[in-house]
Design a protein around this motif. Structure first.
Motif, PDB file in Angstrom:
ATOM      1  N   ASN A 180      -2.681   0.580  -4.967  1.00 25.33           N
ATOM      2  CA  ASN A 180      -3.343   1.668  -5.252  1.00 25.33           C
ATOM      3  C   ASN A 180      -3.551   1.640  -6.917  1.00 25.33           C
ATOM      4  OD1 ASN A 180      -4.475   4.418  -4.689  1.00 25.33           O
ATOM      5  ND2 ASN A 180      -2.773   5.032  -6.092  1.00 25.33           N
ATOM      6  N   THR A 231      -7.336   1.706  -8.630  1.00 22.13           N
ATOM      7  CA  THR A 231      -7.596   2.750  -9.670  1.00 22.13           C
ATOM      8  C   THR A 231      -8.020   2.051 -11.129  1.00 22.13           C
ATOM      9  OG1 THR A 231      -6.018   4.275  -8.844  1.00 22.13           O
ATOM     10  CG2 THR A 231      -6.763   4.659 -10.805  1.00 22.13           C
ATOM     11  N   ASN A 270       0.817  -1.284   0.099  1.00 21.27           N
ATOM     12  CA  ASN A 270       0.006   0.051   0.056  1.00 21.27           C
ATOM     13  C   ASN A 270       0.918   1.132  -0.061  1.00 21.27           C
ATOM     14  OD1 ASN A 270       0.677   0.256   2.969  1.00 21.27           O
ATOM     15  ND2 ASN A 270      -0.747  -1.434   3.314  1.00 21.27           N
ATOM     16  N   ASP A 271       0.238   2.347  -0.197  1.00 20.62           N
ATOM     17  CA  ASP A 271       0.985   3.738  -0.481  1.00 20.62           C
ATOM     18  C   ASP A 271       1.695   3.979   1.081  1.00 20.62           C
ATOM     19  OD1 ASP A 271       0.216   3.663  -2.787  1.00 20.62           O
ATOM     20  OD2 ASP A 271      -0.699   5.581  -2.947  1.00 20.62           O
ATOM     21  N   SER A 317       2.774   5.404  -4.411  1.00 20.21           N
ATOM     22  CA  SER A 317       2.465   5.063  -5.868  1.00 20.21           C
ATOM     23  C   SER A 317       2.642   3.392  -5.852  1.00 20.21           C
ATOM     24  CB  SER A 317       3.392   5.533  -6.893  1.00 20.21           C
ATOM     25  OG  SER A 317       3.137   7.023  -6.859  1.00 20.21           O
TER      26      SER A 317
END
Length: 518
Positions: free
Chosen positions: A110, A114, A100-101, A106
């Motif tokens: 994520n 998206t 995860n971020d 990035s």
């Protein structure tokens, strides 16, 4: 490293790999630190010196080598190609490895979310395509992540706008297909659209799928039981052909009693809409083996659903059973006398007081004897013919049976006896109709004579009118009778306030009664 994967995977790290993994026979030689920079989970395992648990984590969600290669490539800084086919597996792996971020900007999780939102969920086809390739373990993880409801809501929204899309769901896993159809049934989706989708789904996963092993049979059984739960109970909503085929498959797969009873109930509600070919589907592959009790159960349930006012449905079932008896006799050379007799008795019971003639039963007996004539004793032939009611044979069937050498002599004598009775009854009816016709003619002639003998004391105009009526009616026989009757009625004081139609009512009534007696 397998030749299927780039040889330069490790070139961005000059150190020798310190982690070796095998996924479904495919080797991976990796650098732990490189993976840990993107994965919070691997960082924790590395700190706890439990890096060996990684292989068990990956095995737990059944990650395939292609998906894992994409995840590893991302960790090494390569651009990866996401698609509808790999997005769910990549997303679940990234979620499991905590990519995860919060751990690294990035990060893969994520990017996968998206892509799912912007490229998959907006499209019906892409959503279905992404779910179709998921294994059960991946779908378990989808549940854990909380994505199942997201997928179902996306599909439901589009199905409500265009219910015809539901027919495209044959690739969807059952665990997603069933709740989606259930939700659609609670909304405005029509029964026709729902039934069409369920039938197509059953065809793909039950009827066209070979039962190669126990796991396949178990899967087919689960699908069929779900199909029964999803189908409408409305009469005529599902074709009889599909229901009979499903019932047979439920017996073969040893489905639950609720599943089998569900199909039986639907069939019994619309048994009058079925055909002989539908009923023939219930016959097992074993020659001569028939489930008489099943047939009796279906008929008993059918008759309990309707009453005497539904005579047309009873007629349809009776005729269907006669055709079924004929088809069974013609298609199964191994059909035993006992089984044929049992089927015949059921057929006769269904046609009793419903069909005027039992010619269908006679045709079935004729075909059965034709196929088995040389193998049957005279006693067995008599057993076969016991289901035949000679009194209910049409004149044409009587004529055929009286010359049928395959029938036992005693049956032929019975046919001849009842044929003679039929002839006598017909002659009696004909004689009665002739007598009634003569009586009508005599009545008219008597009234004509009475009319001529009447002492007419009216004025000359009345006489002229009467003569005109008689003269005009001599040109047309039917008009003459009506006019004479009218004049007689008037003379007898019956024409004071009656119309011409009212004067004709007696003649019409007699004609109707005459036709009824005939």
């Amino acid at each position: 490293m397998s030749d299927r994967y780039p040889k330069n995977t490790m070139t961005r790290n000059s150190k020798p790999p310190d982690l070796e993994l095998y996924l479904k026979g495919v080797p991976f030689h990796l650098h732990i630190e490189t993976l840990a920079k993107k994965s919070a989970k691997l960082t924790t395992l590395l700190e706890c010196n439990k890096i060996d648990e990684l292989r068990w984590i990956l095995k737990d969600i059944d990650v395939d080598p292609t998906t894992f290669f994409l995840v590893v490539s991302f960790c090494y800084g390569y651009n990866i190609h996401l698609s509808s086919e790999n997005i769910i597996s990549v997303l679940c792996t990234a979620y499991l490895l905590e990519m995860n971020d919060d751990h690294s900007s990035s990060n893969l999780l994520n990017k996968a979310v998206t892509f799912l939102e912007q490229r998959v969920l907006i499209s019906w086809n892409e959503t279905v395509k992404s779910l179709a390739v998921c294994s059960d373990k991946i779908l378990d993880k989808v549940d854990d992540v909380g994505l199942t409801e997201v997928f179902l809501d996306s599909l439901l929204e589009k199905a409500l706008k265009d219910p015809r899309l539901l027919e495209d769901l044959i690739t969807l896993p059952l665990r997603l297909y069933e709740p989606l159809i259930q939700e659609c049934s609670k909304h405005s989706v029509t029964t026709d659209n729902l039934v069409a989708s369920v039938c197509i789904y059953a065809k793909r996963w039950v009827f066209e799928k070979d039962s190669g092993d126990e796991s396949v049979s178990r899967s087919k059984r689960q699908v069929l039981e779900a199909v029964e739960r999803l189908l409408s109970h409305q009469r005529g909503a599902v074709s009889s052909r599909f229901l009979f085929k499903s019932l047979k498959e439920s017996m073969f797969l040893d489905a639950s009693s609720d599943c089998r009873k569900g199909f039986e109930d639907r069939i019994s509600k619309q048994l009058d809409m079925a055909t002989s070919k539908d009923l023939m589907m219930l016959l097992p592959n074993k020659v001569g083996a028939y489930d008489i009790n099943l047939l009796k159960t279906l008929l008993k349930s059918f008759y309990s659903n309707y009453n005497v006012s539904d005579v047309s449905r009873f007629v349809s079932v009776a005729r269907m059973l006669e055709e079924f008896l004929l088809d069974a006799a013609a298609s199964d050379a191994g059909l035993s006398v006992e089984t044929f007799k049992a089927l015949g008795e059921i057929t006769v019971a269904a046609s009793c007081d419903v069909l005027r003639y039992s010619d269908g039963t006679y045709r079935a007996i004729d075909v059965f004897l034709e196929r088995r004539d040389r193998d049957l004793t005279e006693t067995e032939k008599m057993e076969v013919c016991r289901v035949l009611d000679c009194k209910k044979l049409s004149p044409e069937a009587c004529e055929h049976a009286s010359k049928n050498e395959k029938l036992p002599f005693r049956i032929v004598l019975q046919v001849l006896f009842f044929a003679q009775k039929q002839i006598q009854a017909k002659v009696a009816r004909d004689m009665k109709s002739v007598e009634e016709k003569d009586d009508d003619d005599d009545d008219i002639e008597d009234m004509n004579k009475k009319l001529l003998r009447l002492d007419i004391e009216s004025d000359y105009r009345e006489i002229e009118n009467l003569e005109c009526v008689v003269h005009h009616c001599s040109k047309k026989k039917e008009e003459k009778k009506i006019s004479v009757w009218r004049e007689v009625k008037r003379k007898f004081g019956c024409m004071t306030s009656l119309t011409v139609d009212a004067c004709n009512c007696h003649i019409k009534k007699r004609k109707k009664t005459y036709h009824h007696h005939y």
